[in-house]
Design a protein around this motif. Structure first.
Motif, PDB file in Angstrom:
ATOM      1  N   TYR A 151       0.873  -1.170   0.000  1.00  0.00           N
ATOM      2  CA  TYR A 151       0.000   0.000   0.000  1.00  0.00           C
ATOM      3  C   TYR A 151       0.909   1.219   0.000  1.00  0.00           C
ATOM      4  O   TYR A 151       1.676   1.438   0.936  1.00  0.00           O
ATOM      5  CB  TYR A 151      -0.917   0.023   1.234  1.00  0.00           C
ATOM      6  N   TYR A 194      -1.619  -0.960  -4.137  1.00  0.00           N
ATOM      7  CA  TYR A 194      -2.709   0.002  -4.253  1.00  0.00           C
ATOM      8  C   TYR A 194      -2.407   1.250  -3.454  1.00  0.00           C
ATOM      9  O   TYR A 194      -1.538   1.254  -2.574  1.00  0.00           O
ATOM     10  CB  TYR A 194      -4.043  -0.617  -3.822  1.00  0.00           C
ATOM     11  N   THR A 221      -9.048   1.479 -11.227  1.00  0.00           N
ATOM     12  CA  THR A 221      -9.317   2.396 -10.114  1.00  0.00           C
ATOM     13  C   THR A 221     -10.712   2.157  -9.540  1.00  0.00           C
ATOM     14  O   THR A 221     -11.575   1.546 -10.185  1.00  0.00           O
ATOM     15  CB  THR A 221      -9.233   3.866 -10.566  1.00  0.00           C
ATOM     16  N   PHE A 397      -8.849   5.329  -5.610  1.00  0.00           N
ATOM     17  CA  PHE A 397      -7.867   4.320  -5.244  1.00  0.00           C
ATOM     18  C   PHE A 397      -7.481   3.569  -6.514  1.00  0.00           C
ATOM     19  O   PHE A 397      -8.356   3.140  -7.270  1.00  0.00           O
ATOM     20  CB  PHE A 397      -8.431   3.347  -4.213  1.00  0.00           C
ATOM     21  N   ILE A 399      -5.275   0.372  -8.306  1.00  0.00           N
ATOM     22  CA  ILE A 399      -4.801  -0.975  -8.010  1.00  0.00           C
ATOM     23  C   ILE A 399      -3.948  -1.450  -9.176  1.00  0.00           C
ATOM     24  O   ILE A 399      -4.327  -1.280 -10.341  1.00  0.00           O
ATOM     25  CB  ILE A 399      -5.977  -1.944  -7.808  1.00  0.00           C
ATOM     26  N   THR A 401      -1.783  -4.961 -10.443  1.00  0.00           N
ATOM     27  CA  THR A 401      -1.540  -6.366 -10.146  1.00  0.00           C
ATOM     28  C   THR A 401      -1.077  -7.099 -11.391  1.00  0.00           C
ATOM     29  O   THR A 401      -1.376  -6.696 -12.514  1.00  0.00           O
ATOM     30  CB  THR A 401      -2.810  -7.049  -9.589  1.00  0.00           C
TER      31      THR A 401
END
Length: 430
Positions: A151, A194, A221, A397, A399, A401
């Motif tokens: 984070y 994130y 997001t 937010f 993210i 991955t």
């Protein structure tokens, strides 16, 4: 693409450091040497020893001063035109203790530009170019397995100027640091990262999208609304009188945790997935912030009707608005944003949480002169209606991955009855 290098440092000053040199490609436009170091946050106390390894001034206090100056740079959450949102500066008290007690499992990434001159001891002075935390969280899957994630927070780029021109701001240094972070997830071995950003900050969004494509990572997001409430009008003295301080009541904290898990165990980013982690979180907060507390609202039988952690951000940092607009300008003129209350990990009935929040607001206004509460909400939030403030700021937010199939499954399993994906977003500091 420019060839850059960063150094991932493990170990401690007592056991000895191990250094891994990692090459990466960067799109930054800066044409001078930049030394980028990544090390565990606990080693901030030994920054002088790490810096000396790279021929840099071994003065911890000077390093801390450089960090403070960069961390205090305004963080913008608005478009270039500044049509909405706000920019703020957060001046952390007692650095680095304040940031270490937010999360003691973080990797600090710092970029430094050596100066030309060399001291009598052969070490070079430097400017701090950028600073960021990659906070390490264990995330629990629904099948019980654990996987680690990062984070990101406190990402700051230096505002240093020469001849009235910003030295780093227009040189894609943000993109360079994110290239380090993209590489670090592979070096450290995580698959999810994130963080939050301002909704209208298009420059950061574009840099993240481009960086993710370059490193072949999935990027998406989700929106979060940060509500601001004036404690004087939102708070309730009668509600405050009902609250019970359970900060040091282990039995009640364990009950709170069980309620939290029933509510959020299926969230995508469930980072507080064990009783031990939750108790450690509370202990970490209360060790540093003597005015941050855990409160409960009892029901008729003395059990928990609602509960949550009241984090007094004023103990960690002072916040000022930078060129505020609209009603934020009025708030800034009254210095109402200098101290903030941030309630997190709220559980219980909707009416109970409303009483809890109103009680916290009144209590912190009266006892600690905290005028403003910042309360996060999102699409699947069952408490959204009682969190609404007179002002709000929209965040995003993001993210990243490299396990898209896994991520899709996590999102499906986390969906609320009305179909909203539920993300675990409560961190002590955004």
């Amino acid at each position: 693409m420019k060839q850059r290098t960063y150094y991932y440092i493990t170990g401690t000053s007592q056991t000895g450091y191990q250094t891994q040199k990692v090459n990466f490609e960067s799109e930054d436009l800066y044409d001078k040497e930049i030394i980028t170091l990544a090390f565990h946050i606990s080693e901030l106390h030994n920054a002088d020893k790490i810096l000396k390894m790279f021929g840099l001034r071994d003065d911890t206090n000077y390093f801390y001063d450089q960090c403070r100056s960069v961390i205090s740079v305004s963080e913008s959450h608005q478009a270039e035109g500044g049509s909405s949102g706000f920019a703020f500066q957060a001046y952390f008290h007692n650095f680095p203790e304040s940031v270490i007690h937010v999360n003691d499992r973080a990797i600090v990434v710092v970029s430094l530009e050596p100066k030309d001159e060399t001291g009598a001891n052969g070490l070079k002075d430097y400017w701090l170019v950028g600073y960021i935390h990659a906070n390490i969280f264990d995330l629990r899957d629904k099948d019980g397995s654990l996987h680690e994630g990062f984070y990101y927070n406190m990402l700051r780029i230096s505002e240093r100027s020469e001849n009235g021109r910003k030295v780093y701001r227009r040189k894609k240094i943000f993109t360079m640091i994110f290239s380090v972070l993209h590489s670090l997830v592979g070096v450290y071995g995580v698959h999810f990262a994130y963080a939050s950003k301002g909704k209208e900050n298009k420059a950061i969004h574009d840099a993240l999208v481009l960086n993710s494509k370059t490193h072949k990572k999935h990027f998406e997001t989700f929106p979060v609304r940060t509500n601001s409430v004036l404690n004087k009008f939102y708070g309730s003295k009668s509600a405050a009188a009902k609250l019970i301080d359970i900060t040091d009541n282990t039995d009640k904290l364990k009950q709170l945790y069980k309620m939290l898990q029933r509510q959020k165990q299926d969230y995508v980013f469930n980072s507080v997935h064990s009783e031990e982690l939750f108790l450690r979180l509370v202990d970490n907060i209360k060790k540093y912030s003597k005015t941050s507390k855990v409160y409960m609202l009892p029901d008729a039988n003395g059990n928990i009707e609602a509960a949550g952690i009241a984090v007094n951000w004023g103990d960690y940092f002072a916040l000022t608005l930078d060129n505020p607009k609209g009603f934020f300008k009025f708030l800034a003129s009254l210095k109402l944003t200098d101290r903030l209350l941030y309630p997190i990990h709220l559980v219980g009935s909707v009416s109970g949480v409303q009483t809890l929040l109103k009680g916290m607001a009144s209590k912190y206004l009266k006892e600690h002169k905290v005028y403003l509460s910042i309360i996060n909400s999102y699409d699947a939030d069952q408490y959204a209606a009682v969190k609404k403030g007179f002002l709000h700021d929209d965040y995003i937010f993001f993210i990243i991955t490299d396990r898209l199939d896994h991520f899709i499954r996590l999102k499906e399993e986390s969906k609320s009855p009305d179909g909203h994906v539920r993300f675990f977003i409560d961190n002590p500091i955004l």
